[in-house]
Scaffold this active site. Structure first.
Site, PDB file in Angstrom:
ATOM      1  N   ASP A 146       0.845  -1.188   0.000  1.00  0.00           N
ATOM      2  CA  ASP A 146       0.000   0.000   0.000  1.00  0.00           C
ATOM      3  C   ASP A 146       0.885   1.243   0.000  1.00  0.00           C
ATOM      4  O   ASP A 146       1.982   1.220  -0.566  1.00  0.00           O
ATOM      5  CB  ASP A 146      -0.938  -0.033   1.218  1.00  0.00           C
ATOM      6  CG  ASP A 146      -2.298   0.590   0.933  1.00  0.00           C
ATOM      7  OD1 ASP A 146      -2.340   1.819   0.774  1.00  0.00           O
ATOM      8  OD2 ASP A 146      -3.302  -0.145   0.870  1.00  0.00           O
ATOM      9  N   HIS A 184      -3.691   6.199   2.948  1.00  0.00           N
ATOM     10  CA  HIS A 184      -4.499   5.024   2.659  1.00  0.00           C
ATOM     11  C   HIS A 184      -3.998   3.795   3.416  1.00  0.00           C
ATOM     12  O   HIS A 184      -4.773   3.060   4.022  1.00  0.00           O
ATOM     13  CB  HIS A 184      -4.492   4.767   1.158  1.00  0.00           C
ATOM     14  CG  HIS A 184      -5.431   3.700   0.700  1.00  0.00           C
ATOM     15  ND1 HIS A 184      -5.057   2.379   0.607  1.00  0.00           N
ATOM     16  CD2 HIS A 184      -6.717   3.752   0.296  1.00  0.00           C
ATOM     17  CE1 HIS A 184      -6.080   1.669   0.159  1.00  0.00           C
ATOM     18  NE2 HIS A 184      -7.094   2.473  -0.037  1.00  0.00           N
ATOM     19  N   SER A 391     -11.999  -1.184  -0.556  1.00  0.00           N
ATOM     20  CA  SER A 391     -10.710  -1.215   0.142  1.00  0.00           C
ATOM     21  C   SER A 391     -10.925  -1.558   1.609  1.00  0.00           C
ATOM     22  O   SER A 391     -10.243  -2.424   2.171  1.00  0.00           O
ATOM     23  CB  SER A 391     -10.011   0.149   0.044  1.00  0.00           C
ATOM     24  OG  SER A 391      -9.332   0.311  -1.152  1.00  0.00           O
TER      25      SER A 391
END
Length: 588
Positions: A146, A184, A391
């Site tokens: 990520d 994120h 997600s």
């Protein structure tokens, strides 16, 4: 800096769909007509936002806040008018927003009124049943490819995060390497395995008024293995992701670092449409699966340019996850597939779904999504951040997998997939295949016998990886001064011999112990001096890169305002490493 319309991400944020929700102070109230009103998020078809807003006002409601990323807005409407609004031409979906109660603010410390809180999500899916039985994911490592992980409270407990290589464009900056300037990865990592000091890593977090922890993820005892591939703009290339997967495979059982990687979380994808049997990215995740790693991938969000699930979620071997909407209750029975969650096509749809609406993860102060979506922060002194998307649902399922793997350390990926899909709860709704086998139900999985190897074996055609990286990229391309990165080339401009990579990846040694991938040093390397088709990069900061896709049209990009100074003095070494994890690009 590249133009606003051209800059985008591989989909770290496209799949995240972080929703800037209404603050707690703007929850339930009265409509202009005097009737009790509810706060909803309204999504409109393309070109219908204005007419949809007019419909809200006709029904006695008011528009409060635009949410451009969803092509919609937040509104207050009379409760009696919600059904009517859903039937208005041009309205894509109407989703109720939830009142926010920060878990650490109430006198009793509970957050039962907030269905996006992880304790509530754990209750919905039955993760709390595993906690009470003594399983928190302890001893299981979950690889998170990520944008990195920031050392915020809940993720800064000693031993909670282990850093693999930083393969992002920020790896050359000591103040940014391994950290999460985008936000994120921190959000996903916290949902998956967040755990405040004092929760006790193999303890059993409470769910009642005597709760003694501030934040716990689905598998609070699991360890995160962070492999950073994306920078402050969420930018990364398929080649970086494939290298990261190869690193995870090569070091899944590394003795020197005491790694035990059993789960791989990929909360992103591309809109590539070449068949999965040819796709290199699909081939990479299949190799991880074959090596005993349970690969969990977000199915993708609707409106992403293709009806297919994202690449590599469209590979049928791995676990593809969609998102659900709780519809105001903790009970699963009335849940529906979230309007934004991709249902795939007749060939491939999600394997199962999990909560993915207004999920509360840890906030990464100063990161891109934090500065761009301040209304998604929760509380007066916010440490939580609210987001919706496949997600988030993927992180929930990865945490669930870690719980089962602690309980059953010998279970294989095919068996684990069969266990979770066979115990899932089927949902009703207008899209009958969008939920796959249904919503994850750990309460049932806890006591269900492990499926046999023979009954769990998947017999799909295997990925061969003989297609192209270009096909894996779909419409997303890195650009430097007008020159696109295309073809079977990595971010250094080096042409990749897919034949050599396929053989090395199958053997699990495409990434060696010296930080080299197919002979090229990916760690500790200076980015300057590299070229695509004879055109050099502008500088070591990669300031000239951009994206050709217009997927982020209308988004205001402010640049890299996050300097990493807030995390001065961070302690990421966990006793297994010396120096800055990948000092000198040598695995020691």
């Amino acid at each position: 800096m590249a133009s606003i319309a051209s800059r985008s991400a591989l989909v770290l944020a496209l799949v995240a769909t972080l929703v800037a929700g209404v603050p707690a102070s703007a929850a339930l109230g009265a409509s202009p007509t005097g009737d009790a009103s509810v706060t909803v998020i309204v999504r409109a078809d393309k070109g219908s936002t204005r007419s949809t807003a007019a419909a809200v006002r006709r029904l006695g409601g008011s528009v409060r806040q635009q949410v451009a990323i969803l092509n919609g807005f937040v509104a207050a409407v009379p409760e009696r008018a919600v059904a009517q609004l859903r039937s208005v031409k041009g309205v894509r979906s109407v989703t109720r927003d939830m009142r926010v109660n920060l878990s650490s603010t109430g006198p009793d410390g509970t957050d039962a009124g907030n269905l996006g809180a992880l304790t509530s999500v754990a209750n919905m899916i039955g993760a709390d049943d595993f906690w009470r039985a003594g399983y928190t994911g302890a001893g299981v490592d979950v690889a998170l490819i990520d944008s990195g992980v920031a050392p915020v409270d809940g993720l800064n407990v000693a031993g909670k995060v282990f850093h693999g290589p930083d393969l992002s464009f920020e790896s050359q900056s000591p103040s940014l390497a391994h950290l999460d300037t985008y936000g994120h990865g921190t959000h996903m990592g916290s949902i998956l395995a967040g755990n405040d000091t004092g929760a006790g890593m193999p303890g059993k977090p409470a769910l009642d008024a005597n709760q003694t922890v501030d934040y716990v993820g689905i598998a609070p005892g699991a360890r995160l293995v962070s492999v950073k591939v994306a920078d402050a703009w969420g930018t990364t290339d398929v080649s970086q992701v494939i290298v990261a997967i190869d690193w995870v495979i090569a070091h899944r059982n590394d003795d020197k670092a005491a790694l035990n990687i059993r789960v791989l979380n990929l909360s992103f994808g591309t809109n590539g449409t070449q068949t999965y049997t040819l796709d290199p990215l699909a081939y990479a995740v299949e190799q991880a699966w074959k090596k005993g790693i349970f690969v969990v991938v977000s199915a993708g969000n609707e409106g992403y340019g293709t009806a297919k699930l994202n690449d590599p979620a469209y590979d049928p071997f791995i676990m593809a996850v969609g998102a659900t909407e709780p519809n105001g209750t903790v009970a699963i029975g009335d849940d529906t597939v979230a309007a934004f969650s991709s249902g795939g096509d007749a060939t491939r749809h999600p394997d199962l779904v999990a909560p993915g609406t207004s999920i509360l993860g840890l906030r990464d102060p100063g990161s891109y999504i934090d500065t761009q979506f301040p209304s998604a922060r929760v509380g007066d002194t916010p440490r939580l951040f609210r987001g919706s998307g496949t997600s988030q649902a993927t992180a929930v399922v990865s945490g669930a997998a870690a719980l089962v793997l602690q309980q059953r350390p010998n279970i294989k990926p095919d068996q684990l997939k069969k266990l979770l899909t066979s115990t899932a709860v089927g949902l009703s709704g207008p899209r009958p295949t969008a939920d796959g086998s249904g919503e994850i139900n750990l309460a049932a999985a806890l006591t269900t016998a492990t499926p046999s190897a023979s009954s769990s074996q998947q017999k799909y055609p295997k990925a061969l990886g003989l297609g192209s990286l270009e096909g894996s990229r779909g419409s997303f391309h890195l650009v430097d001064n007008g020159v696109q990165l295309t073809g079977n080339r990595d971010i250094f401009g080096k042409k990749i011999d897919l034949g050599d990579w396929l053989e090395a990846a199958a053997d699990g040694d495409a990434f060696d112990n010296n930080g080299r991938w197919l002979g090229t040093a990916w760690t500790g390397r200076s980015w300057t001096g590299n070229a695509w088709d004879g055109r050099s990069w502008t500088s070591g900061t990669w300031a000239g890169r951009s994206w050709t896709s217009d997927a982020w049209t209308g988004r205001s990009w402010t640049g890299r305002s996050w300097t990493g100074g807030e995390w001065t003095g961070r302690s990421w070494t966990t006793g297994e490493w010396t120096g800055n994890v990948w000092s000198g690009s040598i695995w020691e």
